[in-house]
Design a protein around this motif. Structure first.
Motif, PDB file in Angstrom:
ATOM      1  N   UNK A 113       0.858  -1.177   0.000  1.00 15.59           N
ATOM      2  CA  UNK A 113       0.000   0.000   0.000  1.00 15.59           C
ATOM      3  C   UNK A 113       0.899   1.233   0.000  1.00 15.59           C
ATOM      4  N   UNK A 114       0.752   2.102  -0.972  1.00 15.15           N
ATOM      5  CA  UNK A 114       1.671   3.213  -1.172  1.00 15.15           C
ATOM      6  C   UNK A 114       1.131   4.507  -0.588  1.00 15.15           C
ATOM      7  N   UNK A 115       2.023   5.281   0.005  1.00 12.80           N
ATOM      8  CA  UNK A 115       1.746   6.644   0.481  1.00 12.80           C
ATOM      9  C   UNK A 115       2.817   7.553  -0.101  1.00 12.80           C
ATOM     10  N   UNK A 116       2.603   8.845  -0.020  1.00 16.85           N
ATOM     11  CA  UNK A 116       3.619   9.721  -0.604  1.00 16.85           C
ATOM     12  C   UNK A 116       3.678  11.065   0.089  1.00 16.85           C
ATOM     13  N   UNK A 117       4.760  11.766  -0.187  1.00 17.77           N
ATOM     14  CA  UNK A 117       4.942  13.160   0.235  1.00 17.77           C
ATOM     15  C   UNK A 117       5.569  13.899  -0.925  1.00 17.77           C
ATOM     16  N   UNK A 118       4.960  15.003  -1.326  1.00 19.73           N
ATOM     17  CA  UNK A 118       5.465  15.847  -2.405  1.00 19.73           C
ATOM     18  C   UNK A 118       6.206  17.022  -1.800  1.00 19.73           C
ATOM     19  N   UNK A 119       7.521  17.088  -2.020  1.00 12.04           N
ATOM     20  CA  UNK A 119       8.348  18.184  -1.523  1.00 12.04           C
ATOM     21  C   UNK A 119       8.567  19.157  -2.671  1.00 12.04           C
ATOM     22  N   UNK A 120       8.177  20.403  -2.463  1.00 10.35           N
ATOM     23  CA  UNK A 120       8.219  21.411  -3.524  1.00 10.35           C
ATOM     24  C   UNK A 120       9.510  22.215  -3.417  1.00 10.35           C
ATOM     25  N   UNK A 121      10.532  21.785  -4.143  1.00  9.04           N
ATOM     26  CA  UNK A 121      11.772  22.545  -4.217  1.00  9.04           C
ATOM     27  C   UNK A 121      11.595  23.651  -5.244  1.00  9.04           C
ATOM     28  N   UNK A 122      12.592  24.547  -5.314  1.00  4.29           N
ATOM     29  CA  UNK A 122      12.450  25.723  -6.161  1.00  4.29           C
ATOM     30  C   UNK A 122      12.261  25.372  -7.632  1.00  4.29           C
ATOM     31  N   UNK A 123      12.912  24.314  -8.097  1.00  2.00           N
ATOM     32  CA  UNK A 123      12.860  23.995  -9.518  1.00  2.00           C
ATOM     33  C   UNK A 123      12.485  22.558  -9.810  1.00  2.00           C
ATOM     34  N   UNK A 124      12.398  21.714  -8.803  1.00  2.00           N
ATOM     35  CA  UNK A 124      12.131  20.293  -8.998  1.00  2.00           C
ATOM     36  C   UNK A 124      11.065  19.848  -8.008  1.00  2.00           C
ATOM     37  N   UNK A 125      10.062  19.153  -8.500  1.00  2.00           N
ATOM     38  CA  UNK A 125       9.100  18.514  -7.616  1.00  2.00           C
ATOM     39  C   UNK A 125       9.590  17.121  -7.270  1.00  2.00           C
ATOM     40  N   UNK A 126       9.683  16.799  -5.983  1.00  3.21           N
ATOM     41  CA  UNK A 126      10.175  15.494  -5.526  1.00  3.21           C
ATOM     42  C   UNK A 126       9.060  14.777  -4.775  1.00  3.21           C
ATOM     43  N   UNK A 127       8.754  13.576  -5.198  1.00  2.00           N
ATOM     44  CA  UNK A 127       7.736  12.774  -4.534  1.00  2.00           C
ATOM     45  C   UNK A 127       8.416  11.573  -3.886  1.00  2.00           C
ATOM     46  N   UNK A 128       8.344  11.503  -2.569  1.00  2.00           N
ATOM     47  CA  UNK A 128       8.847  10.348  -1.832  1.00  2.00           C
ATOM     48  C   UNK A 128       7.697   9.343  -1.712  1.00  2.00           C
ATOM     49  N   UNK A 129       7.944   8.129  -2.147  1.00  2.00           N
ATOM     50  CA  UNK A 129       6.917   7.086  -2.125  1.00  2.00           C
ATOM     51  C   UNK A 129       7.263   6.071  -1.045  1.00  2.00           C
ATOM     52  N   UNK A 130       6.303   5.854  -0.145  1.00  2.00           N
ATOM     53  CA  UNK A 130       6.511   4.974   1.011  1.00  2.00           C
ATOM     54  C   UNK A 130       5.686   3.705   0.866  1.00  2.00           C
ATOM     55  N   UNK A 131       6.209   2.633   1.441  1.00  2.00           N
ATOM     56  CA  UNK A 131       5.446   1.418   1.608  1.00  2.00           C
ATOM     57  C   UNK A 131       5.078   1.264   3.072  1.00  2.00           C
ATOM     58  N   UNK A 132       5.417   0.121   3.636  1.00  2.32           N
ATOM     59  CA  UNK A 132       5.069  -0.141   5.032  1.00  2.32           C
ATOM     60  C   UNK A 132       6.153   0.315   6.001  1.00  2.32           C
ATOM     61  N   UNK A 133       7.379   0.537   5.521  1.00  2.00           N
ATOM     62  CA  UNK A 133       8.471   0.920   6.404  1.00  2.00           C
ATOM     63  C   UNK A 133       8.516   2.409   6.666  1.00  2.00           C
ATOM     64  N   UNK A 134       9.492   2.806   7.490  1.00  4.65           N
ATOM     65  CA  UNK A 134       9.610   4.192   7.911  1.00  4.65           C
ATOM     66  C   UNK A 134      10.328   5.074   6.886  1.00  4.65           C
ATOM     67  N   UNK A 135      11.052   4.457   5.956  1.00  3.47           N
ATOM     68  CA  UNK A 135      11.810   5.218   4.972  1.00  3.47           C
ATOM     69  C   UNK A 135      11.212   5.015   3.592  1.00  3.47           C
ATOM     70  N   UNK A 136      11.389   5.981   2.693  1.00  2.00           N
ATOM     71  CA  UNK A 136      10.795   5.845   1.363  1.00  2.00           C
ATOM     72  C   UNK A 136      11.428   4.712   0.576  1.00  2.00           C
ATOM     73  N   UNK A 137      10.659   4.194  -0.362  1.00  2.00           N
ATOM     74  CA  UNK A 137      11.138   3.160  -1.275  1.00  2.00           C
ATOM     75  C   UNK A 137      11.621   3.755  -2.586  1.00  2.00           C
ATOM     76  N   UNK A 138      10.966   4.829  -3.016  1.00  2.00           N
ATOM     77  CA  UNK A 138      11.262   5.456  -4.298  1.00  2.00           C
ATOM     78  C   UNK A 138      11.299   6.965  -4.149  1.00  2.00           C
ATOM     79  N   UNK A 139      12.044   7.595  -5.039  1.00  2.00           N
ATOM     80  CA  UNK A 139      12.024   9.050  -5.167  1.00  2.00           C
ATOM     81  C   UNK A 139      11.696   9.367  -6.620  1.00  2.00           C
ATOM     82  N   UNK A 140      10.651  10.157  -6.824  1.00  2.00           N
ATOM     83  CA  UNK A 140      10.234  10.577  -8.149  1.00  2.00           C
ATOM     84  C   UNK A 140      10.551  12.062  -8.309  1.00  2.00           C
TER      85      UNK A 140
END
Length: 401
Positions: A113-140
Motif C-alpha cells: 500500500x503506497x503513500x507519498x509526500x510531495x516536496x516542492x523545491x524551487x525547480x524540482x518537484x520530488x515525490x517520496x513514495x513509502x510502503x510499510x516501512x519508515x523510509x521511502x522506497x522510491x524518489x520521483x
C-alpha cells in the motif's frame, strides 16, 4: 480493494506544511509525517544554523535530535484535502511496479500500500513514495522548468553511468512524467559540533571511509580523456589577481598550469555536502542529488569539498563567523587526522583516475582558489567572505610549499 487492482479508487488525505520545505503529504498514515520530521531534524543539523536569524536557538536545536515521532504526530494535525493528482500518480507507480522492481533488489516484488509526500523545491518537484516501512522506497523527480530539466538530465546520465557500483541510486525509468530512482536506505549524515579547542585533534567520522572508496570508484569508472573545466581555470585566474602572498600566488599559478595541461576528466558530484550523504548506521549507502554534477570534473576535488563542507557545517552548529572558521581551519588542516585523511583520500582519487598522486596538491589548491575566485565573481555565492577564503588558501599553499 487494493490499489494495484483499482488504483483510481484510492483517495489519500493530504495535509500541507511549510518546513523544512513546502510539502504536501498523505496524513492518513503516520509514516510520511515522521519522515518529514526526520528531514526537519537533518535540516537543523546541517543547514548552517548559527549563520541564520535566531542562530543561537537554531544551532542548539541542530546539536540535539528532535523528538521526530512526537513531531510527526503534531505535523499530522492539519486540515486535510484531496489530491487526485497524487492519488493518480501512486496508481501509475503501482501499475508500473513489476518493471521497477525488476531493476533493483531493494523493492518487494509486488507493490505494498503506497503513500507519498510531495516536496516542492524551487525547480524540482520530488515525490517520496513509502510502503510499510519508515523510509521511502522510491524518489520521483519532475522538472519545473528548462534549467531544472537540464539538471535532471545530468543526474540521470550520472546514475546510469554509475549503475551497479553502489555509489548512487539506480535510475529505474519514468512514470507519470516523473523520473524514478530508488531511495537509498538511511538518512543524511549526522554532524557533530566543531570547536576551536578540538580542531587539532579532529577525527574523520566512520562514513568517510566509505565515501573515500566511493569517490575512488567514481574516478576509476568515469575517467576520460578531455580538457580541463574552463570555468575552474577562469576562477583560478580571478583568485590569482587577488592580493595573495608570494607562496599562495605561486601555488595558484602552478595549479593553473597543471589544470591547463590536464588531459583527464572525471564525473564530479560538485555538492558533496552532508545532506547528500545517505548513511545507514555507520555505513554510507551512497550519494544523492546529482543534478549539479559535471561529467568533466577534476579528480580529487570532491574529496576535499566533502571534508571542508562537513567541517564548516560542524562549526555552524556552535557559532559562525569568518574569523572563527579561519581560527578552526588552520590547526585542523595542519595537525588533525581529519585533514590528513582527506589529503590521502584526495591522492588516491587522483591515482584512481590514472594520474600521479602528486597532482593532488595542485588540485587541492585549485579547490580553495576556486572558492575564492567564485566569491570574487559572484559575491553571494559563498557563506564566507573573500578574506576568510583567501586565508584558507594561504594555509593550504603554505602547507604544500
Amino acid at each position: 480493494m487494493s490499489r494495484t487492482t483499482a488504483a483510481s479508487s484510492y483517495a489519500g488525505s493530504y495535509a500541507r506544511v511549510r518546513a523544512p520545505r513546502p510539502t504536501v503529504f498523505d496524513a492518513s498514515s503516520p509514516v510520511p509525517a515522521r519522515y518529514l520530521a526526520r528531514l526537519l531534524d537533518a535540516e537543523l543539523n546541517h543547514g548552517m544554523p548559527a549563520q541564520r536569524r535566531l542562530g543561537r536557538v537554531l544551532s542548539a536545536a541542530g546539536r540535539h535530535r528532535l523528538p521526530t515521532r512526537l513531531l510527526g504526530q503534531v505535523v499530522r494535525v492539519r486540515r486535510r484535502r484531496p489530491r487526485p493528482d497524487l492519488d493518480d500518480l501512486l496508481g501509475q507507480v503501482a501499475a508500473a511496479w513489476p518493471g521497477l522492481a525488476a531493476r533493483t533488489d531493494r523493492l518487494p516484488p509486488t507493490p505494498p500500500l503506497l503513500r507519498c509526500a510531495l516536496v516542492e523545491r524551487s525547480a524540482v518537484g520530488m515525490v517520496f513514495v513509502f510502503g510499510e516501512g519508515e523510509l521511502p522506497l522510491l524518489v520521483l523527480k519532475r522538472a519545473l522548468g528548462e534549467r531544472s530539466l537540464a539538471g535532471l538530465q545530468r543526474e540521470r546520465a550520472a546514475l546510469v553511468a554509475l549503475a551497479g557500483h553502489g555509489l548512487a541510486p539506480l535510475h529505474l525509468g519514468e512514470v507519470g512524467g516523473h523520473w524514478v530512482q530508488e531511495a537509498l536506505p538511511g538518512l543524511p549524515l549526522r554532524l557533530s559540533p566543531v570547536r576551536p579547542g578540538n580542531a587539532p585533534t579532529l577525527l574523520r567520522p566512520a562514513p568517510f571511509a566509505d565515501l573515500d572508496r566511493a569517490l575512488e570508484g567514481i574516478a576509476a569508472l568515469t575517467a576520460r580523456p578531455g580538457p580541463p573545466p574552463e570555468t575552474l581555470v577562469a576562477l583560478l585566474g580571478r583568485a590569482a589577481a587577488h592580493p595573495l602572498s608570494p607562496t599562495a600566488g605561486r601555488a595558484v599559478a602552478s595549479a593553473i598550469v597543471e589544470l591547463e595541461r590536464l588531459g583527464v576528466t572525471v564525473l564530479q558530484h560538485q555538492d558533496v555536502s552532508a545532506q547528500n550523504w545517505i548513511v545507514d548506521g555507520q555505513q554510507l549507502s551512497g550519494l544523492i542529488d546529482w543534478e549539479t554534477c559535471s561529467p568533466t570534473g577534476t579528480p580529487g576535488i570532491d574529496s576535499v569539498e566533502a571534508a571542508v563542507s562537513v567541517l564548516e557545517h560542524g562549526i555552524a552548529l556552535e557559532r559562525w563567523s569568518d574569523e572563527l572558521v579561519v581560527e578552526v581551519f588552520g590547526p585542523a588542516w595542519e595537525s588533525s587526522a581529519y585533514f590528513e585523511g582527506t589529503r590521502e583520500a584526495t591522492a588516491r582519487a587522483v591515482q584512481a583516475a590514472g594520474l600521479a598522486a602528486g597532482l593532488a596538491e595542485p588540485f587541492t589548491v585549485a579547490y580553495f582558489a576556486g572558492r575564492l575566485g567564485r566569491k570574487l565573481a559572484e559575491p553571494a555565492s559563498q557563506s564566507l567572505g573573500a578574506g576568510a577564503l583567501a586565508a584558507m588558501l594561504e594555509t593550504v599553499a603554505r602547507s604544500f610549499s
